[in-house]
Design a protein around this motif. Structure first.
Motif, PDB file in Angstrom:
ATOM      1  N   ASP A 288       0.800  -1.217   0.000  1.00 36.44           N
ATOM      2  CA  ASP A 288       0.000   0.000   0.000  1.00 36.44           C
ATOM      3  C   ASP A 288       0.841   1.279   0.000  1.00 36.44           C
ATOM      4  OD1 ASP A 288      -2.488  -1.295   0.040  1.00 36.44           O
ATOM      5  OD2 ASP A 288      -2.313  -1.645   2.186  1.00 36.44           O
ATOM      6  N   GLU A 289       2.135   1.139   0.195  1.00 39.69           N
ATOM      7  CA  GLU A 289       3.004   2.325   0.172  1.00 39.69           C
ATOM      8  C   GLU A 289       4.449   1.868  -0.018  1.00 39.69           C
ATOM      9  OE1 GLU A 289       4.182   6.238   2.903  1.00 39.69           O
ATOM     10  OE2 GLU A 289       2.663   4.807   3.594  1.00 39.69           O
ATOM     11  N   TYR A 290       5.064   2.336  -1.077  1.00 43.69           N
ATOM     12  CA  TYR A 290       6.462   1.980  -1.261  1.00 43.69           C
ATOM     13  C   TYR A 290       7.252   3.152  -1.829  1.00 43.69           C
ATOM     14  CZ  TYR A 290       4.623   0.693  -5.942  1.00 43.69           C
ATOM     15  OH  TYR A 290       3.989   0.677  -7.153  1.00 43.69           O
ATOM     16  N   LEU A 291       8.560   3.113  -1.529  1.00 47.27           N
ATOM     17  CA  LEU A 291       9.502   4.098  -2.035  1.00 47.27           C
ATOM     18  C   LEU A 291      10.227   3.512  -3.229  1.00 47.27           C
ATOM     19  CD1 LEU A 291      11.022   5.277   1.368  1.00 47.27           C
ATOM     20  CD2 LEU A 291       9.299   6.462  -0.003  1.00 47.27           C
ATOM     21  N   PRO A 300      15.323   8.057  -2.058  1.00 48.99           N
ATOM     22  CA  PRO A 300      14.279   7.660  -3.006  1.00 48.99           C
ATOM     23  C   PRO A 300      14.032   8.753  -4.046  1.00 48.99           C
ATOM     24  CG  PRO A 300      13.303   8.331  -0.915  1.00 48.99           C
ATOM     25  CD  PRO A 300      14.790   8.289  -0.694  1.00 48.99           C
ATOM     26  N   ILE A 301      13.709   8.322  -5.248  1.00 46.15           N
ATOM     27  CA  ILE A 301      13.341   9.288  -6.278  1.00 46.15           C
ATOM     28  C   ILE A 301      11.830   9.532  -6.301  1.00 46.15           C
ATOM     29  CG2 ILE A 301      15.307   8.687  -7.740  1.00 46.15           C
ATOM     30  CD1 ILE A 301      13.362   7.094  -9.499  1.00 46.15           C
ATOM     31  N   GLY A 302      11.091   8.696  -5.586  1.00 42.27           N
ATOM     32  CA  GLY A 302       9.653   8.898  -5.568  1.00 42.27           C
ATOM     33  C   GLY A 302       8.966   7.950  -4.606  1.00 42.27           C
ATOM     34  N   LEU A 312      -1.740   8.145  -4.882  1.00 38.43           N
ATOM     35  CA  LEU A 312      -0.941   9.316  -5.221  1.00 38.43           C
ATOM     36  C   LEU A 312       0.504   8.895  -5.467  1.00 38.43           C
ATOM     37  CD1 LEU A 312      -0.926  12.446  -5.452  1.00 38.43           C
ATOM     38  CD2 LEU A 312      -0.182  12.489  -3.071  1.00 38.43           C
ATOM     39  N   ALA A 313       1.034   9.301  -6.614  1.00 36.38           N
ATOM     40  CA  ALA A 313       2.446   9.091  -6.928  1.00 36.38           C
ATOM     41  C   ALA A 313       3.148  10.439  -6.819  1.00 36.38           C
ATOM     42  CB  ALA A 313       2.602   8.526  -8.336  1.00 36.38           C
TER      43      ALA A 313
END
Length: 358
Positions: A288-291, A300-302, A312-313
């Motif tokens: 559900d949420e990753y870097l 992290p780039i995003g 949301l990205a």
């Protein structure tokens, strides 16, 4: 008075057989009436598939007692191991995760949300489903989703999410076919992913599959760049998002396809054939949420995160940070990687994104 009772006795004596027959008919009528009441009110003599249909209909009644009777019918059918009943009860007691495709969305809508309690019991029903032979493609796909989201474990179902997606695809489910394509996409095998996305759209008009194929043509993933073909796939996605029966998909896919179509029409002129630039990345976090990191990057780039029904990205830059509402976690990852690659190498390049281990 004696004369009156005497007449009755004389009548009964003369018409004894007729009265007996009338009594038998009345008794038979009462038995039939009682049977009809039991069938239509409690569905006692029903088959299990009939209990599912009747129970689902009763759940949409205004009466609380009718709802209780409907739930009892479903529980009886599920207790007998009917797959449709096990799956429906699971859907009614559990908040379906992203990607889960409801078998009876109208019944769920009648209740306005999950039934209170019994979430563990619901998952136990899904575990029982795994042991039932000859499951349909949608059920196999949903079991894969529950595994992917961590609600069920591989040792409980004797298989991984990818195993169930593959079985679902082989059973003819377009959702399973798209999920198999998504697995190959994350592995960087774009040619195989494109095959499964194409089959998913051909068999079931899966709109997100058409969006992914448009992206592949636009950016030259596993195929030559072709702006016209990309625009054609985005148009198919637009139509499918409006018309197809592929409900249960999160995000406004019609809006996503429209934005992609405008991008292809306005900003992808004069594409030239170049050797794809290899971009290796790794992921950290949960489903559900990753870097998103570059292979050797420390920062992290995003990030891609799910909050309720929205995803949301966000991209950290350079050259410019930004964020984007997307339709799925896969599309969020794709947007982050594209933002990085275009920012560093330019929009006229082709890229090959490869997931690597730690």
């Amino acid at each position: 008075m004696r004369t009156f009772f005497s007449k009755i006795r004389n009548y009964a004596s003369r018409h004894r057989l007729r009265l007996a027959l009338l009594g038998v008919a009345a008794a038979a009528f009462m038995v039939i009436a009682a049977g009809l009441v039991l069938k239509f009110r409690y569905c006692l003599p029903c088959s299990d598939p009939e209990r599912v249909e009747r129970g689902a209909a009763l759940l949409c009644c205004d009466s609380d007692s009718a709802k209780r009777r409907g739930l009892s019918m479903l529980e009886r059918a599920a207790g007998n191991g009917l797959p449709q009943a096990l799956a429906l009860l699971g859907e009614l007691y559990l908040e379906p995760p992203e990607g889960y495709v409801l078998g009876r969305p109208e019944t769920r809508a009648c209740l306005g949300g999950p039934l209170p309690g019994n979430g563990d019991r619901s998952l136990a029903g899904f575990r029982r489903l795994a042991g039932v032979g000859d499951l349909d493609g949608r059920t196999l796909y949903n079991l894969g989703v529950l595994l992917e989201k961590g609600l069920l474990r591989e040792d409980e179902l004797d298989g991984s999410a990818e195993d169930y997606f593959q079985r679902s695809a082989e059973a003819g489910s377009p959702f399973g076919m798209f999920a198999v394509g998504r697995v190959y996409h994350l592995q960087g095998d774009y040619a195989e992913a494109a095959h499964w996305f194409g089959v998913a759209f051909e068999k079931g008009g899966h709109p997100e599959a058409a969006i992914m194929l448009g992206d592949y043509h636009l950016h030259g993933r596993g195929m030559k760049r072709d702006r016209d073909q990309a625009m054609a796939w985005y148009r198919k996605a637009l139509r499918s998002a409006k018309e197809s029966a592929a409900k249960g998909l999160v995000g406004n896919l019609e809006l996503v396809a429209g934005k992609r179509l405008n991008l292809a029409a306005a900003g992808q002129q004069g594409l030239v054939e170049t050797r794809p630039i290899r971009v290796e990345y790794r992921l950290q976090g949960s489903l559900d949420e990753y870097l998103v990191f570059l292979r050797d990057g420390e920062q992290p780039i995003g990030r891609v995160v799910r909050r309720g029904d929205s995803i949301l990205a966000s991209y950290a830059g350079p050259p410019q940070a930004g964020e984007q509402q997307v339709a799925s976690m896969v599309q969020g990852l794709d947007w982050v990687l594209q933002s990085y690659a275009v920012g560093r190498y330019g929009g006229e390049q082709k890229f090959r994104f490869l997931l690597v281990g730690e």
